[in-house]
Motif scaffolding. Structure first.
Motif, PDB file in Angstrom:
ATOM      1  N   PHE A   1      -2.421  11.715   3.819  1.00  0.00           N
ATOM      2  CA  PHE A   1      -3.412  12.772   3.607  1.00  0.00           C
ATOM      3  C   PHE A   1      -4.588  12.269   2.778  1.00  0.00           C
ATOM      4  O   PHE A   1      -5.741  12.595   3.065  1.00  0.00           O
ATOM      5  N   THR A   2      -4.299  11.436   1.766  1.00  0.00           N
ATOM      6  CA  THR A   2      -5.383  10.954   0.910  1.00  0.00           C
ATOM      7  C   THR A   2      -6.383  10.114   1.695  1.00  0.00           C
ATOM      8  O   THR A   2      -7.534   9.997   1.295  1.00  0.00           O
ATOM      9  N   GLN A   3      -5.932   9.551   2.839  1.00  0.00           N
ATOM     10  CA  GLN A   3      -6.835   8.733   3.638  1.00  0.00           C
ATOM     11  C   GLN A   3      -7.981   9.537   4.228  1.00  0.00           C
ATOM     12  O   GLN A   3      -8.978   8.979   4.650  1.00  0.00           O
ATOM     13  N   MET A   4      -7.811  10.851   4.321  1.00  0.00           N
ATOM     14  CA  MET A   4      -8.865  11.646   4.949  1.00  0.00           C
ATOM     15  C   MET A   4      -9.705  12.414   3.938  1.00  0.00           C
ATOM     16  O   MET A   4     -10.611  13.137   4.330  1.00  0.00           O
ATOM     17  N   LEU A   5      -9.441  12.258   2.659  1.00  0.00           N
ATOM     18  CA  LEU A   5     -10.242  12.978   1.676  1.00  0.00           C
ATOM     19  C   LEU A   5     -11.543  12.224   1.424  1.00  0.00           C
ATOM     20  O   LEU A   5     -11.517  11.064   1.036  1.00  0.00           O
ATOM     21  N   PRO A   6     -12.673  12.889   1.636  1.00  0.00           N
ATOM     22  CA  PRO A   6     -13.938  12.216   1.344  1.00  0.00           C
ATOM     23  C   PRO A   6     -14.099  12.047  -0.164  1.00  0.00           C
ATOM     24  O   PRO A   6     -13.768  12.958  -0.918  1.00  0.00           O
TER      25      PRO A   6
ATOM     26  N   LEU B   1       0.378  10.286   1.011  1.00  0.00           N
ATOM     27  CA  LEU B   1      -0.335   9.013   1.135  1.00  0.00           C
ATOM     28  C   LEU B   1      -1.264   9.028   2.343  1.00  0.00           C
ATOM     29  O   LEU B   1      -2.403   8.587   2.281  1.00  0.00           O
TER      30      LEU B   1
ATOM     31  N   LEU C   1      -4.935   2.646  -3.436  1.00  0.00           N
ATOM     32  CA  LEU C   1      -3.482   2.478  -3.553  1.00  0.00           C
ATOM     33  C   LEU C   1      -2.699   2.903  -2.301  1.00  0.00           C
ATOM     34  O   LEU C   1      -1.808   2.166  -1.864  1.00  0.00           O
ATOM     35  N   PRO C   2      -2.989   4.057  -1.694  1.00  0.00           N
ATOM     36  CA  PRO C   2      -2.197   4.457  -0.521  1.00  0.00           C
ATOM     37  C   PRO C   2      -2.226   3.426   0.608  1.00  0.00           C
ATOM     38  O   PRO C   2      -1.172   3.082   1.150  1.00  0.00           O
TER      39      PRO C   2
ATOM     40  N   PHE D   1      -7.704   5.440  -5.183  1.00  0.00           N
ATOM     41  CA  PHE D   1      -8.142   5.675  -3.818  1.00  0.00           C
ATOM     42  C   PHE D   1      -7.673   4.589  -2.859  1.00  0.00           C
ATOM     43  O   PHE D   1      -7.459   4.850  -1.677  1.00  0.00           O
TER      44      PHE D   1
ATOM     45  N   ALA E   1      -1.616   1.612   9.382  1.00  0.00           N
ATOM     46  CA  ALA E   1      -2.013   2.870  10.004  1.00  0.00           C
ATOM     47  C   ALA E   1      -1.003   3.322  11.050  1.00  0.00           C
ATOM     48  O   ALA E   1      -0.696   4.496  11.166  1.00  0.00           O
TER      49      ALA E   1
ATOM     50  N   LEU F   1       5.992  12.381  -0.035  1.00  0.00           N
ATOM     51  CA  LEU F   1       5.160  11.307  -0.584  1.00  0.00           C
ATOM     52  C   LEU F   1       4.400  10.585   0.538  1.00  0.00           C
ATOM     53  O   LEU F   1       3.211  10.295   0.410  1.00  0.00           O
TER      54      LEU F   1
END
Lengths: 276, 317
Positions: A112-117, A110, A150-151, A148, A273, A106
């Protein structure tokens, strides 16, 4: 001694230059909004606002669709703030206080989602929205913006909860409080500044969001301000003063709120971060 | 005597057992109850769409007819890697990202060192410098476009006045000046964040060490390297990672200022991906381009972890 004096002057100049660079574009937005046509297109532009033109702000809100845009942005931003912080507090709590199966996965998800454009996710989300009839709805934008942001909200709140001594909760637990009660009665009040910071981050994430709004909303009455203002760019029909007035009204709350809570936002973002 | 013993007995609890039972869902399921709503959300809006996007990248799918999707294996990847225009996109992405990282952190550090000194009005200065970071990207794109307007933009008028004017003034329409202009705007928005973060890192630099170094006769640069840099190094590393990922994702500023033009001069991966999907309507290629971006991000993240670990061990200095 003389060299020292020179150093002080140079430093003052340097600080003023930095501040000028930082603030000028926003100032220029304001000046442009408050310029008469003759000043705007004169050979030498006027560098100070013409306060006699102040009516442009009133006109921009009264005539065009700007008031509606800002209201839509407000609805989306408040909805996103409530939903993402509401879901982020328990998630941050779980990540901080419990060990459970799948925790590592999990956490990686979380991060990983920070780098999805956003642009990458538009296409599959469009299909999803069509299936659930979320296109052309403010609710849909609230849902996707919350997902987007939430993480980062959860990671910041996890960091904040990590900083609270466990003994406080254990004492409450020993008195028979259930986990949910210890969360709301003990942790939430103690991390209030972090919650405020994440609320601001979530609010303005949604307030500023453009890609999803421009792709998922077709009805002009449901457009948020980000889309409305973006449509001004390269469009010749609207007077530039009106364009800048609307953009200024859109920018001002974001800047004002950030200035109020910047201390918490910055420490929260770096903590989120770093600790991840 | 016996009466007392009998009433006393129930009060003692066996060792190791809690005084009160927790609620039935107290132990094993509690964490899942807390995280389930958020996890469901992320699953629906992030994980599932991402998996679909990965699938799309191996298919030929048209935006106008997405149900007729044809599995083509690695075709999309072969095509984009064989395309010189995609090579240019990659190059521009790399230039864009590296410039953003280096300049935003460099400028941020200079500003942080400046604002770390004690002077009157420092609090106000620190607050004002964060303004660009707080301004919405849409508004930034709008004001930048207006300031760079060929005829009436203040930037051109200023450049003309000091004799550096671009011929015709059309900075954003020039394949030579568009990228620098977009970069300058991006960095204007990024440097407040790096400077505020570095400022808080500078606050943990022990002043005694600085003074000791100065007393020992070390020059400013030597003191900076020996003391300050050692303290802020981890923060700089973290910022470099954040700036890399943020600039790889950055969309609306470039899109609204240039749409990737003129003739692809400002086309980064994300811009290319969006125009493949919505202008060329090729969802498969768009997804493949997106995957390249995600892989680059992953390499950067894993690479930075490895470097950080090596530095900790002392292999690299």
């Amino acid at each position: 001694m003389r060299r020292f004096r020179f150093g002080v002057t140079a430093r003052i100049v340097a600080v003023l230059v930095v501040l000028g660079v930082a603030v000028f574009p926003l100032y220029w937005m304001f000046v442009t909004a408050l310029s008469s046509n003759s000043d705007l297109f004169a050979d030498k532009p006027r560098l100070t606002p013409d306060l006699g033109q102040f009516g442009v702000f009133v006109d921009a809100l009264a005539e065009g669709k700007a008031a509606g845009w800002l209201l839509n942005s407000l609805i989306i931003a408040v909805g996103t703030m409530v939903l993402s912080v509401g879901l982020g507090i328990p998630l941050g709590y779980a990540l901080s206080r419990f060990s459970f199966w799948g925790k590592a996965v999990l956490t990686v998800v979380l991060l990983f989602t920070q780098m999805l454009p956003e642009a990458l996710m538009v296409v599959p989300l469009f299909a999803l929205f069509r299936r659930f009839e979320l296109l052309d709805s403010l609710t849909g934008l609230i849902l996707v913006n919350s997902a987007f942001v939430l993480p980062i909200v959860a990671l910041i709140l996890k960091g904040a909860i990590d900083g609270i001594p466990k003994e406080l909760e254990e004492a409450a637990r020993a008195d028979g409080a259930r986990p949910f009660t210890t969360l709301t009665r003990i942790n939430v009040p103690l991390i209030a500044p972090s919650i405020a910071a994440t609320a601001v981050i979530a609010f303005f994430h949604a307030w500023n969001e453009y890609v999803f709004a421009v792709t998922f909303i077709f009805n002009p009455d449901l457009q948020p301000a980000s889309v409305g203002i973006a449509n001004f760019i390269g469009e010749l029909g609207t007077p530039i003063q009106t364009v800048m007035a609307v953009a200024f009204l859109f920018t001002l709350p974001a800047v004002a709120f950030y200035l109020l809570v910047q201390k918490y936002v910055v420490s929260g973002m770096t903590a989120g971060a770093v600790k991840g | 005597m016996t009466v007392v013993e009998q009433t006393g007995a129930p009060k003692t609890t066996p060792p190791g057992r809690p005084r009160r039972r927790p609620s039935p869902l107290g132990s094993k399921w509690t964490p899942y109850l807390f995280l389930a709503p958020a996890a469901l959300f992320i699953l629906v809006f992030q994980a599932v769409p991402l998996v679909q996007e990965v699938y799309l990248s191996f298919t030929r799918t048209r935006l106008l007819n997405p149900t007729r999707s044809e599995w083509v294996g690695l075709d999309n990847f072969n095509r984009i890697f064989g395309d010189p225009e995609f090579h240019r996109t990659l190059l521009i992405t790399i230039i864009y990202v590296i410039t953003c990282v280096v300049v935003a952190i460099g400028a941020g550090l200079v500003v942080a060192l400046l604002l770390n000194r004690k002077f009157r009005g420092r609090g106000v200065a620190r607050a004002l410098v964060t303004v660009p970071w707080a301004a919405p990207g849409i508004a930034v794109a709008l004001i930048a476009t207006w300031m760079l307007n060929a005829q009436y933009g203040i930037v051109n008028r200023f450049l003309d006045a000091v004799g550096l004017g671009v011929p015709g003034g059309a900075i954003l329409d020039s394949s030579r000046y568009a990228l620098p202009a977009v970069l300058a705007t991006t960095i204007w928005q990024l440097f407040p964040f790096t400077s505020v973060v570095l400022l808080s890192a500078l606050q943990s630099v022990p002043q005694e060490l600085n003074e000791a170094a100065t007393v020992d006769g070390a020059g400013r640069w030597a003191t900076f390297r020996a003391v300050t840099w050692q303290v802020i190094k981890p923060t700089v590393g973290l910022l470099a990672l954040l700036m890399t990922i943020w600039s790889l994702r950055r969309f609306e500023l470039i899109w609204l200022m240039t749409k990737g033009g003129p003739v692809g001069a400002t086309e980064t991966l994300v811009i290319d991906l969006y125009s493949q999907a919505f202008d060329s309507k090729e969802l498969g290629s768009a997804a493949a381009i997106g995957m390249v971006g995600v892989v680059i991000s992953l390499i950067v993240i894993i690479g930075s972890r490895l470097v950080a670990r090596a530095v900790e061990k002392g292999d690299v200095r």
